[in-house]
Structure formats: C-alpha cells, structure tokens
Design a protein around this motif. Structure first.
Motif, mmCIF file in Angstrom:
data_model
loop_
_atom_site.group_PDB
_atom_site.id
_atom_site.type_symbol
_atom_site.label_atom_id
_atom_site.label_comp_id
_atom_site.label_asym_id
_atom_site.label_seq_id
_atom_site.Cartn_x
_atom_site.Cartn_y
_atom_site.Cartn_z
ATOM 1 N N SER A 1 0.835 -1.189 0.000
ATOM 2 C CA SER A 1 0.000 0.000 0.000
ATOM 3 C C SER A 1 0.875 1.245 0.000
ATOM 4 N N ASP A 2 0.251 2.372 -0.373
ATOM 5 C CA ASP A 2 0.980 3.630 -0.447
ATOM 6 C C ASP A 2 1.111 4.217 0.950
ATOM 7 N N ASP B 1 -2.250 4.631 -6.951
ATOM 8 C CA ASP B 1 -2.502 3.583 -5.964
ATOM 9 C C ASP B 1 -1.447 2.481 -6.100
ATOM 10 N N THR B 2 -0.533 2.423 -5.147
ATOM 11 C CA THR B 2 0.532 1.422 -5.183
ATOM 12 C C THR B 2 -0.022 0.004 -5.218
ATOM 13 N N SER C 1 -3.233 6.132 -12.223
ATOM 14 C CA SER C 1 -3.473 5.822 -10.820
ATOM 15 C C SER C 1 -2.204 6.031 -10.005
ATOM 16 N N ARG D 1 -2.297 -1.172 -6.911
ATOM 17 C CA ARG D 1 -2.643 -1.586 -8.285
ATOM 18 C C ARG D 1 -1.427 -2.015 -9.102
#
Length: 157
Positions: free
Chosen positions: A2-3, A28-29, A26, A31
C-alpha cells in the motif's frame, strides 16, 4: 503493497496532456503489477537491466508509485516512481511505457499527470535523468540543470 504517503489536497498545475482514450492514471501502489514492472525494468530498461527483484521491491516500498492501466482489462501499461521528502525535493525514476502503447503520447501524458499529482506538495524541484527522452520531458517544462557544476554524484557501483 500500500501507499505509505498521503499527499495534501489542493490546487495544482493545470492538468497535463490527456491520456489516450481507454487508459487511466493511478497513484494507488496496490494496483501496481509488481511482476510485470520488474520484468520490464530488469530486462528492457537500460538503467535497470538485471536489477534484482528484492532491490526493486525495496525501491518501490520507499517511493510513490504510479501507473497507467487499460480501463477495460485493468492491465498495466506504464509505470514510474518518485522518491521524495514530500516538502522540497523529488526524483522521478523508472519511467517505463510498454512498447505496445508507445508512440501514442502515453509517456508525455503519464509524466504530466505525475507532475500535476505532485504539485500540491510545493516542491522546489523535480529531477530526473534520461539518456534518450529529453523531448518528452521538455514538453512538460523539464530543462537541463541551470548550474550543473553545482551537482555532484557518488556511485556505489
């Protein structure tokens, strides 16, 4: 993955060039297709050829991670990461666009979206290094160092 970084909300630069239709940006890490990205970088990117998977994962864990994805399939088609203190400085690294979507303005649009995403941080500078894509970055306001004689580097390799 996660970020770990929460970016402040606020007005930024005008949005960069739009992504080609059918693709989405995106930050969003979670993804990021780590297998795919490591494959791209370790086998096809001149600056990261042969990079071990564990080193790649450590770099991702300490960075903001960005991607472009096909909206229908969710397949990742581009990746980049930014190393930053989130106050003064950032380094744009590992920018990679899959060969299947090159030549469509994807790289310029992608880096423009990253630049715009970082704008609310109020950074003093965003640096990068490139061997062959100067024109892509110049379209987005990147310029050669004003005083390159002030910069130094130490290589551990």
């Amino acid at each position: 993955m996660s970020d770990a970084f929460d970016l402040p909300k606020g007005p930024g630069l005008p949005e960069g060039p739009g992504l080609p239709e059918g693709y989405e940006f995106s930050a969003d890490t979670a993804r990021v297709d780590v297998d795919r990205v490591h494959g791209w970088l370790s086998s096809d990117a001149y600056w990261a050829r042969g990079r071990p998977r564990d080193k790649h994962e450590r770099a991702m864990a300490s960075s903001l991670n960005f991607g472009v994805y096909a909206t229908e399939s969710g397949e990742q088609v581009a990746y980049a990461r930014v190393v930053t203190d989130r106050a003064l400085f950032a380094w744009l690294a590992d920018v990679y666009v899959d060969p299947s979507v090159r030549g469509k303005g994807m790289g310029t649009a992608f880096v423009g979206r990253i630049r715009d995403h970082l704008a609310p941080l109020g950074l003093s500078r965003l640096l990068l290094a490139t061997e062959d894509a100067h024109q892509v970055y110049a379209r987005l306001g990147f310029r050669p160092l004003e005083h390159p004689e002030q910069y130094m580097a130490h290589s551990f390799e």
